[in-house]
Write a protein that holds these residues in place. Structure first.
Motif, short mmCIF file in Angstrom:
data_model
loop_
_atom_site.label_atom_id
_atom_site.label_comp_id
_atom_site.label_asym_id
_atom_site.label_seq_id
_atom_site.Cartn_x
_atom_site.Cartn_y
_atom_site.Cartn_z
N ARG A 59 0.83 -1.21 0.00
CA ARG A 59 0.00 0.00 0.00
C ARG A 59 0.86 1.25 0.00
O ARG A 59 0.59 2.21 -0.73
N SER B 48 2.83 1.53 -3.45
CA SER B 48 1.96 1.79 -4.61
C SER B 48 1.20 3.10 -4.49
O SER B 48 0.80 3.68 -5.49
N PHE C 276 -1.69 3.23 -3.10
CA PHE C 276 -3.11 2.87 -3.12
C PHE C 276 -3.47 2.09 -1.87
O PHE C 276 -2.83 1.10 -1.55
N ARG C 277 -4.51 2.53 -1.19
CA ARG C 277 -5.03 1.75 -0.06
C ARG C 277 -5.77 0.54 -0.60
O ARG C 277 -5.64 -0.56 -0.10
N PRO D 205 -6.55 -0.96 -4.55
CA PRO D 205 -6.34 -0.72 -5.98
C PRO D 205 -7.64 -0.79 -6.77
O PRO D 205 -8.62 -1.41 -6.34
N ALA D 206 -7.64 -0.15 -7.92
CA ALA D 206 -8.77 -0.25 -8.85
C ALA D 206 -8.85 -1.70 -9.33
O ALA D 206 -7.87 -2.45 -9.28
N ASN E 11 -6.17 -3.18 -11.41
CA ASN E 11 -4.85 -3.36 -10.77
C ASN E 11 -4.89 -4.39 -9.64
O ASN E 11 -3.85 -4.67 -9.04
N GLN E 12 -6.05 -4.96 -9.35
CA GLN E 12 -6.19 -5.85 -8.20
C GLN E 12 -5.27 -7.07 -8.29
O GLN E 12 -4.62 -7.43 -7.31
N PHE F 229 -1.63 -6.12 -7.67
CA PHE F 229 -1.52 -5.71 -6.26
C PHE F 229 -1.46 -6.96 -5.37
O PHE F 229 -0.57 -7.08 -4.51
N ASP F 230 -2.38 -7.90 -5.59
CA ASP F 230 -2.41 -9.14 -4.80
C ASP F 230 -1.14 -9.96 -4.99
O ASP F 230 -0.62 -10.54 -4.02
#
Length: 73
Positions: A31, A34, A36-37, A39-40, A43-44, A47-48
Motif C-alpha cells: 500500500r 503503490s 493505493f489503499r 487498488p482499482a 490493478n487488483q 496488487f495481490d
C-alpha cells in the motif's frame, strides 16, 4: 517507511511471527509503495501478487535470519 509495520522478529515479538502478521506487514508495504489503499479493479491482480511476493520474501527472511543471543531453532 510506514510506521504501522511492526518488527516481526524476536526480541520485538516474543514468539514467531504468524502468517497473518507477515501478510499484514506485506499489505502495508505494498500500500505504501503503490500509493493505493485499495487498488482499482484493473490493478487488483498485480496488487495481490505483490502482497504475496512480499509476504513470501518476508517469511523467508525471518526464517533465515540469525539473531545474536537468540536461542537456536
Amino acid at each position: 517507511m510506514c510506521r504501522s509495520i511492526k518488527t516481526l522478529r524476536p526480541p520485538a515479538l516474543a514468539d514467531e511471527a504468524t502468517e497473518d502478521e507477515i501478510r499484514a506487514a506485506a499489505l502495508q508495504y505494498v500500500r505504501k509503495v503503490s500509493g493505493f489503499r485499495a487498488p482499482a479493479a484493473h490493478n487488483q491482480e498485480v496488487f495481490d501478487r505483490a502482497v504475496e511476493a512480499v509476504a513470501a520474501a518476508t517469511a523467508e527472511l525471518l526464517e533465515d535470519l540469525e539473531v545474536r543471543g537468540a536461542r537456536a531453532r
